[in-house]
Design a protein around this motif. Sequence first.
Motif, PDB file in Angstrom:
ATOM      1  N   VAL A 184      66.013  73.014  52.410  1.00  0.00           N
ATOM      2  CA  VAL A 184      65.034  73.934  52.992  1.00  0.00           C
ATOM      3  C   VAL A 184      65.757  75.040  53.762  1.00  0.00           C
ATOM      4  O   VAL A 184      65.360  76.207  53.712  1.00  0.00           O
ATOM      5  CB  VAL A 184      64.054  73.170  53.901  1.00  0.00           C
ATOM      6  N   SER A 307      58.836  75.434  50.824  1.00  0.00           N
ATOM      7  CA  SER A 307      59.328  76.491  51.714  1.00  0.00           C
ATOM      8  C   SER A 307      59.590  77.799  50.977  1.00  0.00           C
ATOM      9  O   SER A 307      59.836  78.819  51.610  1.00  0.00           O
ATOM     10  CB  SER A 307      60.605  76.021  52.428  1.00  0.00           C
ATOM     11  N   CYS A 362      61.054  70.871  57.051  1.00  0.00           N
ATOM     12  CA  CYS A 362      61.626  72.094  57.610  1.00  0.00           C
ATOM     13  C   CYS A 362      61.951  71.955  59.095  1.00  0.00           C
ATOM     14  O   CYS A 362      61.099  71.562  59.892  1.00  0.00           O
ATOM     15  CB  CYS A 362      60.649  73.248  57.407  1.00  0.00           C
TER      16      CYS A 362
END
Length: 394
Positions: A184, A307, A362
């Motif tokens: 991410v 993401s 994330c």
Amino acid sequence: MTGGVRKPCICIATSTRADWGLLRPVAESLRDSGLVDLRILATNMHLLERYGMTVDEITSAGFDVDARVPIDEAGDSETARARAMAQCLAGTADALADMRPDTIIILGDRYEMLAVASAAAVMRVPIIHIAGGEISEGAVDDSMRHAITKLSALHLTATEPYRRRVIAMGEQPERVINTGAIGVWNVVNRPMMSRDELTDNLGIARGKDFVVATFHPATLDDADPAEGCRAMLDAIDRLSDMHVILTYPNNDARSAGIIDEIERYAASHSDRVTLVKSLGMARYLPAITYARAVIGNSSSGIVEVPSAGTPTVDIGIRQRGRLAGKSVIHCGTTADEIYDAIMLALSDDMQATAALRENPYCKPDTLDIMTCAILDFTASLPVGPKKFYDIQQC
């Protein structure tokens, strides 16, 4: 050597295009710190022409490959993979004896990484494990991951629930750190080529909508993975106005049938299909960012793709058990189920949901947390015997 003081030697083990894409920023951060002597051990798919000889991606990124541990591509069965593990273990033992690293970094859950970890554990090289505590019920990798956890001394997990799971396995809490997922971090922080640069590179017409598709064997599923791949291709075939980027599977058992299917499909649909052995990080990140959907059963569709602001269609049981964001659509393995999931992914509502980029994996400072944890760990060596952490019973 600096001023006669020996720097700690850290070895990073990598075996596939996927794990090197994840490990590269860690390698760069450690190298640029100037505090360690960084070594790279490459094995398995990196050294196979059939899968794109991706060891070249390591050297083109400016790293020396200090040890190459080849694994023969000698069959498509579970037996062949078990024999490959033995070959990898022996080669890793020789490599570690030559390099004499103070610690080794291993990511994930693949069978060859269990072989690397086994050699390191026997040779008393402390293991730093990235991405432990996760669940993928449809793949034998699930057991491999947990086994590597028990061989490791430092654990860098991708979420807080995964951190708690590693502690529940008896690992000391101070040695288990929730860093977020490094993949991410790549999506959010890596510079990437423009859409036109990507499509020009891949020979796709500018402005043409496309999807990205990858299908791997679900190694604990009795169903024929080639049939599952064929169902995915049948569903994708109904997207007549959409270009398709197909990538090769990993070299797990029973992957040969998948390769046959995608090669046959690409050859008969050359006007709207681009088949790539390995996109590499430079093309993969923009591909998942500019795609209308990512389709298949790769962990990347669960972890990184949200993401990128792109919906994921996750097929079958391979990734069952992983945490997933709202932009991930789970579906069955028939062509109709996959097609319905793709249509949902392409809908305005799901495109808007994906655009929010909500992702449980994330953390904004993942790379810094990882780098500091690794450097602090190497500064504290030797680690001494592990102690089992018993959770207090209610």
